[in-house]
Design an enzyme around this catalytic site. Structure first.
Site, short mmCIF file in Angstrom:
data_model
loop_
_atom_site.label_atom_id
_atom_site.label_comp_id
_atom_site.label_asym_id
_atom_site.label_seq_id
_atom_site.Cartn_x
_atom_site.Cartn_y
_atom_site.Cartn_z
N GLU A 193 22.24 -6.41 11.41
CA GLU A 193 22.34 -5.51 10.25
C GLU A 193 21.10 -5.60 9.37
O GLU A 193 20.78 -4.67 8.64
CB GLU A 193 23.63 -5.82 9.45
CG GLU A 193 23.63 -7.09 8.60
CD GLU A 193 23.74 -8.37 9.43
OE1 GLU A 193 24.17 -8.29 10.58
OE2 GLU A 193 23.36 -9.43 8.91
N ASP A 202 -14.25 15.78 9.47
CA ASP A 202 -15.29 16.53 8.77
C ASP A 202 -16.58 15.74 8.85
O ASP A 202 -16.55 14.52 8.99
CB ASP A 202 -14.95 16.63 7.28
CG ASP A 202 -13.95 17.73 7.01
OD1 ASP A 202 -13.74 18.56 7.91
OD2 ASP A 202 -13.39 17.75 5.90
N ASP A 243 -10.36 18.77 3.09
CA ASP A 243 -10.39 18.57 1.64
C ASP A 243 -10.00 19.81 0.84
O ASP A 243 -9.45 19.71 -0.24
CB ASP A 243 -11.76 18.04 1.18
CG ASP A 243 -12.91 18.81 1.80
OD1 ASP A 243 -12.67 19.92 2.31
OD2 ASP A 243 -14.05 18.31 1.78
N ASP A 262 -7.86 24.10 4.14
CA ASP A 262 -7.64 23.09 5.18
C ASP A 262 -6.17 22.73 5.28
O ASP A 262 -5.74 22.14 6.28
CB ASP A 262 -8.42 21.81 4.87
CG ASP A 262 -9.92 22.00 5.01
OD1 ASP A 262 -10.31 22.91 5.77
OD2 ASP A 262 -10.68 21.25 4.38
N ASN A 302 22.27 -17.39 12.16
CA ASN A 302 21.96 -15.99 11.84
C ASN A 302 21.12 -15.89 10.58
O ASN A 302 20.17 -15.12 10.50
CB ASN A 302 23.29 -15.23 11.65
CG ASN A 302 23.06 -13.77 11.34
OD1 ASN A 302 22.21 -13.14 11.95
ND2 ASN A 302 23.81 -13.25 10.38
#
Ligand code: ATP
Length: 892
Positions: free
Chosen positions: A284, A326, A635, A639, A729
């Site tokens: 869990e 770019d 930018d 775009d 556990n």
């Protein structure tokens, strides 16, 4: 009267502000008290108490609590209290993990909070949008999101997309004149701009009339921006897997209980053991640990200057197979210096580096004064006029405020002794058409002292040359003949192939035409071409190495630029992006292809030059159709579609517009290509770490269930008591798993091919590793139990303690195995000190439980004799040697 009906000067008075200087800091703090912050009220967060209680809503945990309560009522006080304590500690852990996850997500949102350009105390500053107050003067340009409701003072070709408010997606052209009339709707208020809407074109200034909940946006609370999905594909898969695991765990547990009861164990003990086993075996905590690992990874990325805006991108990053980047500013430094100028067949060079306005002009070897060279002088003068950049000094060095390309033109003019203020007195600018990367140019209309009106345009040389009618040659106006045009083209080619980024300057007489009636299309053709200014934009030094590393990682780098083909080629070759057989495509070629045609060749193309933002979408689509996972940078406003449809949209933090940032999943704080590489590396690492702890946790759970099942099938007593299972556990599973989430990458993460996007949780042998290791852990624990039980048949608690210790040890050894996809021996065990500490603390806690007399009754333990430790250590390391041995055998 309403603000849209008033005259500008009246608004200035009524809001008690000043259009030239803006508000002062004092004003601002007074107004802050009156109006508060400029923010929309958020939905209430889940309270701490609720979040804490939600940790216990899990069905099996409730059953466990109920069972514990019953055992408490039956007189098993110690067991009951211990179990409840463990469940509570578990709950607290879950609570803190979730809060941490939530906090880091919140921090992320704040990092990408929008900023606004405001005029305060006479100068323009960038501040967080929430700091804006009524009466502030703010300015914005194409790509910005408007930060508050404003009445416009200035509007330059300004168009704003207001669909967030009006639903109308066509941008509205804005003006500054008062709007009157009854029943004007929001969409008609041409002289207002509203919070949350987007500037798609032009630029403007305005005075803030409303902020926060008082804005038009604030008033329609249900349209507030929804938070982006923050669930990653893996988390979703884990959620589905979780359901399966719960079912499997429950079936197996039921089997354990059933067989146990049939073999004669008493029902009550078996029930409690079964429920504890179910609680232990159901992972869990997994989703929370995954979130923490993801968000810690995200924090590490921030340190490397990459902000993940959408959590799923962390995973997708690790799958990227192509980065489309770019050029200007991302692959190069965007620190431009004009070094060469050309006009009418003549070439000049300029000395000086950076933005320092100090340098000399040469014609060949001979030093010249630009004032005596008419063409040169005009080139420099117009370059300064059609220009918004400012030169500023910060920490004793010169910097450019504004577009670096324009900065370079400004500095070139300053080197020639030109003064912009004087120029602006001589030439009055009356209209402007701002730059955009589709037109690739910018123009201003000016009137000189003699009343002559003309326009000055600067922009991409090939575009301007093609639209020119005449050329200034030897100070004389000549018609553009084929021969002259060729000369211009070869000058552009020559400068570009030396990796210079070129800007052309042209002008057009516009006498006697009213400026208001002139549009871009009237001004931006039929020019007189004056000449070129060529600037160097050196590559970023770290990029070459980053491109190489990407290649080794199976990721291709593609350069996309608006710049000239030859400039692009020259720089791409320098950076190792353009290889011998690679193709270069330009915008024209792209126009003629559809996506299918592009798809055929796209694998071979490594440079796209002279592209418009619209082409980027085509490139993304073509690459995706070829099965690539694409990262695309951008930018500007245009775009955004490509950024959105890329698998990883990357926006520039410095030069990027709000629109680009908001469409992106990753923002580069330094606009640097190398940062994308680091983010990918981190993305791969995070995913691998998640795999590591899934492997660890699930194998541990399988081991825990199997040892119980085997024992029941063999008609043995319970090898572990409930509280021991719960302890394993909590301690043995929890701490080391967290530490695995912080592990460093294996040496070869950037040498592997990108991961397949659709791969499941158990891909690449993980399922087998979990099952085989879980089986072995179960087996050795059972074996240790049986041996100890045989030696001490009257002392069940002793055998149980030995089994408990073996299980813990086997898991703590296994955790080191999980650090590598290959073998435990391929990594330095001290490479992850968190893990070493987690394992040591688990060991110490185990020893405490076994040897502290007051804890023994709680955990049903007894001290283990020294000789039995040999057995425990020997047995618990068997799985590692067995599996490592089988690995080496396979390798041979
Ligand atoms: P990248 O797309 O790699 O960032 P880029 O800056 O060259 O490269 P754009 O911004 O689309 O791409 O510019 C396209 C072209 O427009 C440039 O090559 C240049 O010639 C011209 N240009 C760039 N900035 C300006 C400006 N401020 N004014 C006029 N023209 C410009």
């Amino acid at each position: 009267m309403k603000y849209h009906e008033m005259r500008q000067e009246d608004i200035e008075k009524s809001l008690n502000t000043n259009y030239t200087n803006g508000l002062s800091e004092e004003d601002v703090s007074l107004r802050r008290k009156q109006f508060g912050y400029n923010q929309l009220e958020e939905a209430e967060k889940q309270s701490n108490l609720l979040l804490f209680f939600s940790q216990f809503k899990d069905f099996m945990v409730l059953v466990l609590l109920a069972a514990t309560l019953i055992s408490g009522l039956l007189g098993e006080y110690i067991d009951a209290v211990a179990i409840i304590a463990i469940v509570l500690i578990n709950g607290f852990l879950g609570f803190f993990q979730e809060r941490k996850a939530e906090k880091s997500l919140q921090a992320l949102r704040e990092l990408s909070a929008p900023q606004v350009n405001v005029l305060r105390d006479g100068s323009w500053v960038k501040i967080l949008s929430r700091e804006v107050t009524v009466g502030d003067i703010i300015r914005f340009a194409s790509g910005d999101r408007i930060g508050a409701d404003v009445r416009l003072i200035n509007a330059n070709n300004l168009e704003i997309e207001e669909s967030a408010l009006t639903g109308e997606s066509v941008p509205v052209a804005k003006s500054i004149n008062p709007v009157t009339g009854d029943h004007v709707s929001l969409g008609d208020l041409e002289n207002m701009a509203f919070m949350g809407t987007m500037v798609t074109r032009g630029n403007g200034t305005g005075v803030v009339t409303a902020i926060g909940m008082k804005t038009a946006m604030g008033q329609i609370a249900d349209m507030l921006q929804k938070a982006e999905s923050m669930v990653t594909p893996l988390q979703r898969r884990l959620e589905e897997l979780g359901k399966i695991l719960i079912t499997v765990a429950l079936i197996l547990t039921a089997l354990v209980v059933g067989v146990g009861v049939i073999q004669g164990h008493d029902i009550y003990t078996m029930f409690l053991a079964g429920v504890s086993l179910a609680v232990a075996a159901i992972p869990e905590g997994l989703p929370a640990i995954v979130t923490v690992a993801l968000s810690l990874g995200v924090q590490r990325m921030i340190k490397k200057k990459a902000i993940v805006r959408k959590l799923p991108a962390v995973e997708t990053l690790g799958c990227a197979s192509v980065i489309c980047s770019d050029k200007t500013g991302t692959l190069t430094q965007n620190k431009m210096t004009v070094t060469h100028l050309w006009s009418g067949g003549k070439t000049w060079s300029v000395t000086g580096t950076g933005y320092e306005p100090d340098g000399q002009f040469y014609s060949g070897e001979e030093r010249v004064s630009p004032n005596n060279q008419k063409a040169l002088n005009q080139l420099l003068t117009f370059g300064m006029l059609c220009n918004h950049a400012e030169l500023v000094t910060r920490d004793d060095s010169f910097m450019v405020d504004g577009d670096p390309t324009e900065g370079a033109l400004l500095v070139a003019g300053l080197k020639a002794g030109l003064n912009r203020d004087l120029l602006l007195q001589k030439f009055k600018i009356i209209k402007e058409f701002p730059f955009d990367s589709t037109r690739k140019m910018m123009s201003v209309i000016v009137i000189d002292q003699n009343g002559k009106q003309f326009s000055v345009t600067k922009g991409a040389p090939d575009v301007l040359a093609a639209k020119s009618e005449s050329i200034l040659w030897d100070n004389r106006l000549q018609m553009k003949t084929g021969e002259l045009f060729k000369e211009v083209e070869s000058a552009i080619g020559e400068m570009s192939s030396n990796a210079l980024r070129n800007i052309a300057i042209a002008y057009k007489p516009l006498n006697g035409i009213k400026a208001e009636t002139l549009y871009e299309k009237d001004v931006e053709e039929g020019f007189t071409f004056i000449g070129l200014q060529g600037m160097i934009d050196p590559p970023r030094p770290e990029v070459k190495q980053a491109v190489r590393e990407c290649k080794a990682a199976g990721i291709k780098t593609v350069m996309i630029t608006g710049d000239h083909v030859l400039t692009a080629k020259a720089i791409a070759a320098q950076l190792g992006i353009l290889k011998k057989n690679d193709k270069v495509l330009d915008g024209k070629a792209l126009n003629e292809m559809d996506v299918e045609e592009l798809q055929e060749v796209v694998e071979d193309v490594s440079v796209f030059a002279r592209v418009s933002p619209e082409h980027k979408l085509k490139i993304v689509k073509a690459l995706q159709n070829r099965g690539h996972v694409v990262a695309m940078t951008g930018d500007g406003v245009n775009d955004a579609p490509a950024i959105k449809s890329a698998d990883i949209g990357v926006a520039m933090g410095i030069t990027g517009t709000d629109v680009a940032k908001e469409s992106s999943s990753l923002v580069l704080l330094d606009d640097n290509f190398a940062t994308i590489k680091s983010a990918i590396q981190e993305g791969r690492n995070i995913y691998e770490n998640i795999r590591k702890f899934i492997r660890y946790l699930l194998a541990s759970n399988v081991g825990e269930i199997l040892v119980m099942l085997f024992a029941m099938l063999l008609a043995l007593p319970l090898p572990l008591v409930p509280i021991q299972i719960l302890w394993v556990n909590l301690v043995t599973d929890g701490l080391p798993a967290m530490a695995l989430g912080l592990d460093k990458p294996e040496d070869d993460v950037m040498k592997r091919k990108p991961r397949n996007m659709n791969e499941g949780v158990f891909a690449r042998g993980l399922g087998w590793k979990v099952v085989s290791r879980g089986f072995l852990i179960g087996l050795v624990t059972l074996f240790a139990f049986m041996l100890a039980y045989k030696a001490h048949p009257d002392h069940l608690a002793y055998a149980q303690t030995v089994a408990f210790a073996t299980l813990v040890m086997a898991q703590l050894i296994h955790v080191f195995d999980c650090r590598s996809e290959v073998s435990v021996f391929s990594r330095n065990p001290f490479g992850n000190m968190y893990l070493v500490w987690a394992v040591l603390s688990s060991l110490v806690l185990m020893l405490l439980v076994i040897y502290i007399p007051s804890l023994q009754p709680i955990f049903h333990t007894v001290p283990i004799q020294l000789k039995d430790w040999m057995l425990i250590i020997g047995l618990s390391s068997v799985p590692t040697f067995l599996l490592a041995g089988s690995f080496f055998a396979r390798k041979k």
